[in-house]
Design an enzyme around this catalytic site. Sequence first.
Site, PDB file in Angstrom:
ATOM      1  N   ASP A  76      34.921  31.029   0.295  1.00 15.07           N
ATOM      2  CA  ASP A  76      35.151  32.446   0.015  1.00 15.07           C
ATOM      3  C   ASP A  76      36.416  32.627  -0.809  1.00 15.07           C
ATOM      4  OD1 ASP A  76      36.568  31.550   2.354  1.00 15.07           O
ATOM      5  OD2 ASP A  76      37.108  33.628   2.771  1.00 15.07           O
ATOM      6  N   GLU A 138      37.465  32.027   5.398  1.00 18.11           N
ATOM      7  CA  GLU A 138      38.845  31.613   5.638  1.00 18.11           C
ATOM      8  C   GLU A 138      39.823  32.709   5.252  1.00 18.11           C
ATOM      9  OE1 GLU A 138      42.785  29.764   4.698  1.00 18.11           O
ATOM     10  OE2 GLU A 138      41.434  30.883   3.391  1.00 18.11           O
TER      11      GLU A 138
END
Length: 375
Positions: A76, A138
């Site tokens: 991400d 994350e």
Amino acid sequence: MQILPMLQQLIATNSISSVNPALDQGNRAVIDLLGGWLGDLGFAVDIMPLQDSRKANLIATLGSGPGGLVLAGHTDTVPCDEARWTHNPFKLLEKDRRLYGLGTCDMKGFFPLVIEAARQFSTQTLQQPLIVLATADEESSMSGALALAAAGRPKARYALIGEPTGMKPINMHKGIMVEKLIIEGRSGHSSDPALGRNAMETMYSAMGELLSLRNELREKYHNPMFSVSYPTMNLGCIHGGNNPNRICGQCELGFEIRPLPGMDMVTLQQQIGDRILPLRERDGVAISLQHYSVPAFESGADSALVKICESLTNHTSEAVSFATEAPYLKGLGMDVVVLGPGSVEQAHQPDEYLATERIQPTVDFLVQLIGRCCL
């Protein structure tokens, strides 16, 4: 497929994660790309769906046996303000020996380099497995790392997380505690203070208590390994009230603390509560505290992987103030180091980039590391 075409596809695939639902995207398309490329190299590909069906982790394994090496990263990115970029953040641009695009540095750019290094071992018999781990969220909730911790996977002796460190091994980082303080008073006409309970005035007192705690923590805790050697506290955002002639009925503060390794987060949260919650009775308001945290991380003085990475990079290990998924992988029993080609100065910034001069040295390093840990 070579490095740049792979990176081009990864950058073009929006995988923003955010605590703001309006901005939050899935990462499944990125996971599927990585799974396809690694499957073509002979990796056994295992996709771990998360509760949000748009999101997943990837565990791809080449070889078998105990021990082995995990090469890990998150898929991400943070949100971006496209108006502040000088070009399309979802279109890879090579210019002036830099690769521009959202995630080139932090940290999609790590995966094509891992795949290029792994390609050189695809026809060899590994004595220990090579595992490529790709995670979700994350940058927002750590849901991917938490799912791995709950599942007890993967298992290996070593883990390298390719966060942007300028190819310097990181053996220690601070934790992060994201806190939300909500004070509910009672609104009323501002002409008579007795008609309400002013939440903003209570927040003023609460902020004073927090700043006092910040000073105490700074005096009590130090670690010279960090450039900022003490735990920090940042009062980041505040919202309250809706008109000058109304008593403020509700006020909300967002703040964060970055504790040093060895500081207990439960104790720290208790200290925050002990300072702030007594204001409820004093002011006749409701107070709630919401917590989200990522633990601090320390490899340990006996880390074999730190010594390997120091010898391969000719850099002494260092400490950083940003948080990673390292404590979760360490919790699975692995010897963990954070080391990657990007620079944190470019992370989370408009016109994020990865310098092209970092590409081949990183691939060479990864080839040597895989050889040390898996052959």
